[in-house]
Design an enzyme around this catalytic site. Structure first.
Site, PDB file in Angstrom:
ATOM      1  N   ARG A   1       0.841  -1.190   0.000  1.00 38.81           N
ATOM      2  CA  ARG A   1       0.000   0.000   0.000  1.00 38.81           C
ATOM      3  C   ARG A   1       0.877   1.241   0.000  1.00 38.81           C
ATOM      4  O   ARG A   1       1.950   1.267   0.613  1.00 38.81           O
ATOM      5  CB  ARG A   1      -0.926   0.036   1.224  1.00 38.81           C
ATOM      6  CG  ARG A   1      -2.154  -0.848   1.131  1.00 38.81           C
ATOM      7  CD  ARG A   1      -3.127  -0.358   0.074  1.00 38.81           C
ATOM      8  NE  ARG A   1      -4.379  -1.083   0.047  1.00 38.81           N
ATOM      9  CZ  ARG A   1      -4.609  -2.203  -0.641  1.00 38.81           C
ATOM     10  NH1 ARG A   1      -3.631  -2.735  -1.357  1.00 38.81           N
ATOM     11  NH2 ARG A   1      -5.799  -2.784  -0.617  1.00 38.81           N
TER      12      ARG A   1
ATOM     13  N   GLU B   1      -3.508   7.954  -5.052  1.00 37.77           N
ATOM     14  CA  GLU B   1      -3.774   7.196  -6.271  1.00 37.77           C
ATOM     15  C   GLU B   1      -5.062   7.681  -6.926  1.00 37.77           C
ATOM     16  O   GLU B   1      -6.088   7.787  -6.241  1.00 37.77           O
ATOM     17  CB  GLU B   1      -3.850   5.697  -5.955  1.00 37.77           C
ATOM     18  CG  GLU B   1      -2.520   5.126  -5.489  1.00 37.77           C
ATOM     19  CD  GLU B   1      -2.551   3.632  -5.243  1.00 37.77           C
ATOM     20  OE1 GLU B   1      -3.639   3.021  -5.315  1.00 37.77           O
ATOM     21  OE2 GLU B   1      -1.473   3.059  -4.974  1.00 37.77           O
TER      22      GLU B   1
ATOM     23  N   HIS C   1      -0.941   0.247  -9.474  1.00 34.74           N
ATOM     24  CA  HIS C   1      -1.655  -0.579  -8.491  1.00 34.74           C
ATOM     25  C   HIS C   1      -2.374  -1.728  -9.202  1.00 34.74           C
ATOM     26  O   HIS C   1      -3.573  -1.943  -9.021  1.00 34.74           O
ATOM     27  CB  HIS C   1      -2.644   0.266  -7.682  1.00 34.74           C
ATOM     28  CG  HIS C   1      -2.989  -0.350  -6.355  1.00 34.74           C
ATOM     29  ND1 HIS C   1      -3.360   0.382  -5.256  1.00 34.74           N
ATOM     30  CD2 HIS C   1      -3.027  -1.653  -5.943  1.00 34.74           C
ATOM     31  CE1 HIS C   1      -3.608  -0.413  -4.226  1.00 34.74           C
ATOM     32  NE2 HIS C   1      -3.417  -1.669  -4.629  1.00 34.74           N
TER      33      HIS C   1
END
Length: 326
Positions: free
Chosen positions: A238, A267, A286
């Protein structure tokens, strides 16, 4: 016309294999919602929902307050930092994750980033495309064999990354304060209790721990400074576990040789993120756990999680807050 069907909300991005499992149920009405739905649009729709699958949509106290008959919240994945677990637990609503459905995919991406950094894939590709072959000997790649990797987090993904590193003849150090050291030794790896003491030993640091108050900023300027000069760091866990300005400084000064990042603090990360200007950074959006295989497996696991609760036999292994069943 009145219906007794229970309503379950699924994001439009959910894999069809998982959707089909719920859509096949005659006693359930499936409601498809946009994965990027705004909170103002989501809240009014939750009043008569009994189950919901979440992609990246946050689910916190406001969403729980709007959910009058919610029985289960399921993440299509394993991370749940966008879900306020205590809010669910107070209402005895289980939060479920996809278990090991994408563990292999994330481990493979982490290992891919290690190889790409060690073999200097990015600059080597640029040399060929730029017709500057005379530069190739100025940036020799390295072998992974014989190198030491420190894996932070020995869960479903970290264990799989460790196996891949061991198969490449690397020395594998494991830091995970929540795993018994004997369990790590039995798996064939070296446990390290003191993260700070282990950092100077590692040629590569790979992050596989969850994001929580203990791990936010875990790799700050001080810890990055403890890493071996010329080391690499890889994060597929993360964003926010690594302090990004501190990482940028460690890379631009040459203390660290490179970073492989699938996750960022914000993000989508802004295009002017200074890290993106560095040739020593390899990035991905991601997507480590979003392979063809993982999308299908996570969708199926998520649907089975929801159905297990609605059918009265909850999958406790995939439940984050099992105390709700007591």
């Amino acid at each position: 016309m009145p219906t007794n069907k229970r309503k379950v909300m699924l994001p439009h991005t959910m894999g069809q294999q998982g959707m089909a499992l719920i859509q096949a149920r005659d006693d359930i009405e499936t409601i498809i919602y946009p994965a990027g739905i705004a909170q103002a649009d989501l809240l009014p729709r939750l009043a008569d929902i009994t189950g919901i699958a979440l992609s990246g949509t946050p689910f916190r106290q406001a969403e729980m307050d709007a959910s009058l008959i919610m029985q289960v919240v399921a993440r299509i994945g394993v991370g749940y930092d966008a879900v306020e677990v205590p809010a669910l637990t107070a209402r005895r609503v289980p939060l479920m994750t996809a278990g090991i459905a994408n563990s292999t995919s994330v481990a493979e991406q982490a290992f891919h980033l290690m190889i790409a950094l060690a073999k200097k894939n990015k600059p080597m590709d640029a040399i060929v495309r730029g017709d500057t072959w005379h530069q190739r000997h100025g940036m020799q790649p390295m072998e992974l064999a014989g190198k030491t990797i420190l894996i932070v987090g020995f869960g479903r993904i970290g264990t799989r990354t460790a196996r891949r590193c061991a198969a490449f003849d690397m020395t594998v150090l494991i830091h995970d304060p929540y795993i018994n050291e004997q369990q790590i030794r039995s798996a064939g790896y070296q446990p390290v209790a003191d993260l700070n003491a282990a950092l100077p030993q590692a040629d590569i640091v790979c992050i596989h721990c969850p994001k929580n108050p203990e791990t936010v900023g875990l790799f700050n300027a001080g810890r990055l400074g403890l890493m071996k000069k010329g080391a690499f760091i890889v994060n597929t866990a993360r964003g926010g576990i690594i302090d990004e300005p501190a990482l940028h400084a460690a890379l631009t000064t040459g203390h660290l040789a490179g970073a492989g990042l699938d996750v960022f603090e914000e993000e989508p990360t802004p295009p002017d993120n200074p890290l993106l200007t560095l040739d020593s950074v390899i990035s991905s959006p991601h997507m480590a756990g979003v392979t063809v295989e993982a999308v299908a497996a996570m969708a199926v696991a998520t649907s089975l999680n929801i159905l297990s609760v609605l059918d009265g036999s909850p999958n406790r292994e995939n439940t984050i807050n099992p105390e709700v069943y007591i």
